[in-house]
Design a protein around this motif. Structure first.
Motif, mmCIF file in Angstrom:
data_model
loop_
_atom_site.group_PDB
_atom_site.id
_atom_site.type_symbol
_atom_site.label_atom_id
_atom_site.label_comp_id
_atom_site.label_asym_id
_atom_site.label_seq_id
_atom_site.Cartn_x
_atom_site.Cartn_y
_atom_site.Cartn_z
ATOM 1 N N SER A 4 0.845 -1.185 0.000
ATOM 2 C CA SER A 4 0.000 0.000 0.000
ATOM 3 C C SER A 4 0.880 1.235 0.000
ATOM 4 O O SER A 4 2.044 1.184 0.380
ATOM 5 N N TYR A 5 0.318 2.363 -0.444
ATOM 6 C CA TYR A 5 1.098 3.591 -0.466
ATOM 7 C C TYR A 5 0.232 4.786 -0.108
ATOM 8 O O TYR A 5 -0.968 4.788 -0.302
ATOM 9 N N ASN A 6 0.889 5.802 0.461
ATOM 10 C CA ASN A 6 0.270 7.080 0.810
ATOM 11 C C ASN A 6 0.893 8.136 -0.083
ATOM 12 O O ASN A 6 2.059 8.046 -0.429
ATOM 13 N N THR A 7 0.141 9.184 -0.414
ATOM 14 C CA THR A 7 0.631 10.209 -1.326
ATOM 15 C C THR A 7 0.607 11.581 -0.654
ATOM 16 O O THR A 7 -0.360 11.929 0.006
ATOM 17 N N SER A 8 1.691 12.349 -0.843
ATOM 18 C CA SER A 8 1.769 13.732 -0.385
ATOM 19 C C SER A 8 2.311 14.583 -1.513
ATOM 20 O O SER A 8 2.968 14.081 -2.415
ATOM 21 N N ARG A 19 -4.904 17.438 -6.313
ATOM 22 C CA ARG A 19 -4.474 16.042 -6.160
ATOM 23 C C ARG A 19 -4.088 15.400 -7.483
ATOM 24 O O ARG A 19 -4.277 14.221 -7.698
ATOM 25 N N GLU A 54 1.655 7.747 -9.161
ATOM 26 C CA GLU A 54 2.046 7.427 -7.796
ATOM 27 C C GLU A 54 2.211 5.923 -7.606
ATOM 28 O O GLU A 54 3.144 5.466 -6.952
ATOM 29 N N SER A 58 5.579 3.944 -6.510
ATOM 30 C CA SER A 58 5.575 3.056 -5.353
ATOM 31 C C SER A 58 6.128 1.683 -5.720
ATOM 32 O O SER A 58 6.946 1.113 -4.998
ATOM 33 N N TYR A 74 4.896 -0.720 3.642
ATOM 34 C CA TYR A 74 4.138 0.276 2.887
ATOM 35 C C TYR A 74 5.077 1.353 2.379
ATOM 36 O O TYR A 74 6.244 1.413 2.778
ATOM 37 N N ASN A 76 5.438 5.674 1.361
ATOM 38 C CA ASN A 76 4.943 7.051 1.363
ATOM 39 C C ASN A 76 5.493 7.709 0.101
ATOM 40 O O ASN A 76 6.712 7.787 -0.073
ATOM 41 N N TYR A 78 5.883 10.995 -2.291
ATOM 42 C CA TYR A 78 5.847 12.457 -2.304
ATOM 43 C C TYR A 78 6.030 12.928 -3.727
ATOM 44 O O TYR A 78 7.017 12.575 -4.382
#
Length: 81
Positions: A4-8, A19, A54, A58, A74, A76, A78
């Motif tokens: 899984s990944y988070n985006t900033s 976004r 993204e 990742s 996971y 993150n 950017y």
């Protein structure tokens, strides 16, 4: 393996609200991403990659981390605009 990944976003608040992490319309250039890959021991490995999205960034960073012997928990992601 898919993690899984988070985006900033590194940009103005207006750009972050959209976004969308893309260069100009119809641009064929890849986007620049900084990806922190977190393994199951909570160690962070940072990679800079060029990708179209993204999720692709990742995946590339996760592959780089796994090639160094890390198991990816996971990522993150950017986006640098």
């Amino acid at each position: 393996m898919t993690a899984s990944y988070n985006t900033s976003f590194f940009n103005t608040s207006a750009a972050a609200e959209s976004r969308v992490c893309k260069k100009a319309y119809r641009s064929t250039a890849l986007n620049n991403f900084t990806v922190d890959v977190v393994d199951f021991e909570n160690e962070i490995h940072t990679f800079e990659v060029e990708a179209e999205s993204e999720s692709e960034a990742s995946e590339q960073a996760a592959q780089m981390a796994m090639s160094q012997g890390s198991q990816v928990s996971y990522c993150n992601v950017y986006c640098e605009q």
